[in-house]
Every structure is written in structure tokens, then in C-alpha cells.
Write a protein that holds these residues in place. Structure first.
Motif, mmCIF file in Angstrom:
data_model
loop_
_atom_site.group_PDB
_atom_site.id
_atom_site.type_symbol
_atom_site.label_atom_id
_atom_site.label_comp_id
_atom_site.label_asym_id
_atom_site.label_seq_id
_atom_site.Cartn_x
_atom_site.Cartn_y
_atom_site.Cartn_z
ATOM 1 N N GLY A 150 0.806 -1.119 0.037
ATOM 2 C CA GLY A 150 0.071 0.039 -0.023
ATOM 3 C C GLY A 150 0.867 1.262 -0.051
ATOM 4 N N GLN A 151 2.200 1.155 -0.397
ATOM 5 C CA GLN A 151 2.907 2.272 -0.095
ATOM 6 C C GLN A 151 3.701 2.557 -1.720
ATOM 7 N N ILE A 152 4.165 3.717 -1.726
ATOM 8 C CA ILE A 152 4.915 4.137 -2.732
ATOM 9 C C ILE A 152 6.423 3.795 -2.631
ATOM 10 N N VAL A 153 6.887 2.710 -3.226
ATOM 11 C CA VAL A 153 7.985 2.303 -2.987
ATOM 12 C C VAL A 153 9.396 2.829 -3.753
ATOM 13 N N THR A 154 10.435 3.355 -3.318
ATOM 14 C CA THR A 154 11.542 4.093 -4.053
ATOM 15 C C THR A 154 12.295 3.213 -3.879
ATOM 16 N N PHE A 155 13.391 3.646 -4.755
ATOM 17 C CA PHE A 155 14.659 2.885 -4.747
ATOM 18 C C PHE A 155 15.954 3.413 -5.629
ATOM 19 N N HIS A 156 16.948 2.908 -5.480
ATOM 20 C CA HIS A 156 17.981 3.202 -6.592
ATOM 21 C C HIS A 156 18.891 2.209 -6.808
ATOM 22 N N HIS A 157 18.792 2.108 -8.324
ATOM 23 C CA HIS A 157 19.571 0.984 -8.723
ATOM 24 C C HIS A 157 20.074 1.391 -10.026
ATOM 25 N N GLU A 158 21.263 1.645 -10.428
ATOM 26 C CA GLU A 158 22.007 2.382 -11.436
ATOM 27 C C GLU A 158 21.485 1.252 -12.783
ATOM 28 N N GLY A 159 21.328 0.004 -12.616
ATOM 29 C CA GLY A 159 21.344 -0.724 -13.701
ATOM 30 C C GLY A 159 20.008 -0.875 -14.151
ATOM 31 N N PHE A 160 18.951 -0.881 -13.312
ATOM 32 C CA PHE A 160 17.605 -0.903 -13.531
ATOM 33 C C PHE A 160 17.032 0.439 -14.028
ATOM 34 N N GLU A 161 17.564 1.492 -13.510
ATOM 35 C CA GLU A 161 17.274 2.844 -13.773
ATOM 36 C C GLU A 161 17.483 3.412 -15.299
ATOM 37 N N PHE A 162 18.581 2.642 -15.758
ATOM 38 C CA PHE A 162 18.977 2.769 -17.055
ATOM 39 C C PHE A 162 17.893 2.652 -17.958
ATOM 40 N N LEU A 163 16.867 1.821 -17.782
ATOM 41 C CA LEU A 163 15.676 1.385 -18.581
ATOM 42 C C LEU A 163 15.061 2.621 -18.812
ATOM 43 N N GLY A 164 14.753 3.575 -17.853
ATOM 44 C CA GLY A 164 13.956 4.794 -17.933
ATOM 45 C C GLY A 164 14.705 5.969 -18.250
ATOM 46 N N VAL A 165 15.983 6.049 -17.848
ATOM 47 C CA VAL A 165 16.682 7.276 -17.881
ATOM 48 C C VAL A 165 18.028 7.370 -18.524
ATOM 49 N N GLY A 166 18.522 6.183 -19.031
ATOM 50 C CA GLY A 166 19.602 5.957 -19.545
ATOM 51 C C GLY A 166 19.642 6.422 -20.978
#
Length: 334
Positions: A150-166
Motif C-alpha cells: 500500500g506504499q509508494i516504493v522508492t529505490f536506487h539501482h543504476e542498472g535498472f534505472e538505465f531502462l528509464g533514464v539511460g
């Protein structure tokens, strides 16, 4: 060149492409720098790049939706599947999974499972597609909320974030991902017999069954592909913001995906389809959004203008509407 002498496929392509060009040229009139592209640190920047980048999730959804609609079905659950895939990937990251392959694989597996459920209900139980996928459309967000507690889950993972901002080859990676997905699915549909089977099932499922095509399996496959495309779009959305929001991820994007396919000239009754024109439809929707923003129109009119512009594009695509216009011209000449 006589319009009537063109092939049916080329005639279907003219109006969506023309509509996109008109929108882009309108943006140039509103903002002359619209087509200007800058290169900074080996990356391309500009309004045109933003249109392509922001259209990526809908384009991915449209690729999967095209195949589903080609079989005479529809998938209303793709927005919820986006939320589920984003929640699964985010959950894996915050639980300590470091491998980007496992994180992406988990999201894809969630999308595949959702597509399998839809395809099984439609293909093997004969439930109407709009009802079968509506179930997951409603329940899917509940599943995503349960995964996120039920929460907004935040994270930091450079490899995965590459999908959206790489960036890759100077372009935002979501654009590259759309191109790769389009090429793979296009090859699968046009270089194998699967594309003919999909069109055959959409045109007449009973006749396809009697000539030896397993229509149930074909429907299961296209819904699984739609689930995979929705999972990719969901992971892009999650990677872009560095978090998973089960309530808002992919909200109402299923309607944009269906609209993109229809703008691309696909019949909701099934049969013919064009992945390329569906992507053009997704670009039209995003370009129209940018046009409204650049024109400075008050936000309260955005949806009305968007609906009116899309109606005009669809009318121009309609053979019956063009015939009526021809009759009016003949009447005036007479």
C-alpha cells in the motif's frame, strides 16, 4: 498519382502519417525551435526527442495491443500489468536483489503471467476479451498494492534505472527499447507463419480452427506478448521515477494504446494489422499532447481538444466519410 491506384496498405498508411506530419508542423509554427536538436555529452536533446521518449510506454503497449486486437480481442489490463511489473521489480530491488537481470526478469515474468491468465480465460474458457481483461484491470492494481504494501516504493539501482533514464547511441534508452521490440515482433509476425495465423484467427476463428490453426493457442500467445510489452512499459515508468506507484502507474494508458492501434488503421473486429502504423498512432497521441501544451491553451480544454483532433484523424481515415465528402463536392459542382 491517383489515390485509388495505390495499394490498400499504402492507402491506410497515408492518413496516419499525414496526421503526424501536420501535428509536427503545427508545433514548428507555434515553437520554431521544435525541430532543433542539440548534442551534449554525446546525447541528443530537443523537443522531438522528448516526443519520442515520452511516447515509448504507449508505443510498447500499442505493439502488444495490436496483436490482441488483430485476433478480435482487446486487453484492458495493460495499465494494471504495468503497475504489477513495476511493483515486482521495485520489490526485488528493495529486498536486496542486486542483479539487474533478475530484477528485469522478475518484471517480465509478472507480465507474462498476467498475459497467460488473460489468454487462458479468452482462448480456452471462451470468456469475452473485454470481460476477461477487465477482471485483471481491476484486480491488477490491488495485486500491485499488495506487493507494495500500500506504499509508494522508492529505490536506487543504476542498472535498472538505465531502462528509464539511460542513453544508448545518443538516444534515450526507452526509444531504443521500442525499436528493438518492434523489430523483433515484426520479424516474428512477418517472417514466420504466426502473422498469418493471427490475421486468420481475427478474420474468422471458426474457419481457422477447421483448417488446422489452433486458435486457442494463438490467442494465448498474443495475450502473453501483450503482457510482456506491458511489463516493459511498466519497468520503464518505474525506472524513470525511481519508484513504484501502484495507484498511478499506467493509469488509463490502456485507452491510449487502443486508440493508437485504431488510429493506425487496425480493425477492432480483427484481421489486418500494422505494427508500424500503431507506433505512428502512439506518436500522434504524444505529439498532440505536446501541441496543446506549446499552444498555451488552458489545461481544462486539453481533453476536449485532444478528442476533437483524434476524431478528425479517424474521420479522414474512414472510406465512408471520404465517399460522403466526394458526393458533397459532386453535388456542389452540379
Amino acid at each position: 498519382m491517383n489515390y485509388q491506384n495505390l495499394s490498400p496498405q499504402l492507402r491506410r498508411s497515408i492518413w496516419p502519417v499525414a496526421g503526424l506530419l501536420v501535428l509536427l508542423l503545427t508545433n514548428v509554427l507555434i515553437a520554431p525551435e521544435f525541430f532543433s536538436i542539440e548534442i551534449k555529452d554525446g546525447r541528443l536533446y530537443g523537443s522531438l526527442i522528448d516526443v519520442l521518449n515520452r511516447a515509448a510506454p504507449v508505443a510498447l503497449l500499442a505493439i502488444g495491443m495490436t496483436l490482441v486486437i488483430a485476433t478480435g480481442g482487446v486487453d484492458l489490463s495493460v495499465g494494471s500489468v504495468m503497475a504489477i511489473a513495476g511493483a515486482v521489480s521495485a520489490g526485488l530491488i528493495v529486498s536486496g536483489v542486486d542483479s539487474v537481470f533478475l530484477v528485469i526478469g522478475g518484471g517480465l515474468l509478472a507480465g507474462l503471467a498476467a498475459g497467460f491468465v488473460n489468454g487462458f480465460l479468452v482462448g480456452y474458457f471462451g470468456i469475452q476479451p473485454i470481460v476477461a481483461t477487465l477482471i485483471l484491470m481491476v484486480a491488477g492494481r490491488g495485486v500491485a498494492q499488495l506487493i507494495n504494501s500500500g506504499q509508494i516504493v522508492t529505490f536506487h539501482h543504476e542498472g535498472f534505472e538505465f531502462l528509464g533514464v539511460g542513453y544508448l547511441f545518443g538516444l534515450p534508452f526507452p526509444i531504443i527499447l521500442v525499436i528493438i521490440t518492434f523489430v523483433l515482433v515484426q520479424l516474428l509476425m512477418r517472417r514466420t507463419a504466426l502473422g498469418l495465423f493471427v490475421e486468420g484467427v481475427g478474420a474468422n476463428a471458426s474457419a481457422s480452427h477447421y483448417i488446422g490453426i489452433n486458435d486457442k493457442l494463438i490467442k494465448l500467445m498474443v495475450y502473453c506478448l501483450s503482457g510482456l510489452c506491458a511489463a516493459l512499459a511498466g519497468m520503464i515508468a518505474a525506472a524513470d521515477i525511481g519508484g513504484s506507484d501502484a495507484n498511478n502507474a499506467g493509469l488509463w494508458l490502456e485507452l491510449d494504446a487502443i486508440l493508437a492501434v485504431v488510429i493506425g488503421g487496425a480493425s477492432l473486429m480483427g484481421g489486418r494489422f500494422s505494427l508500424f502504423l500503431s507506433i505512428i498512432g502512439a506518436l500522434i497521441i504524444q505529439a498532440l499532447t505536446i501541441t496543446i501544451i506549446l499552444s498555451g491553451v488552458p489545461p481544462k480544454f486539453n481533453l476536449l481538444i485532444k478528442a476533437a483532433a483524434i476524431i478528425v484523424i479517424l474521420l479522414l481515415q474512414s472510406p465512408e466519410f471520404r465517399r460522403q465528402l466526394g458526393r458533397i463536392k459532386q453535388w456542389r459542382r452540379a
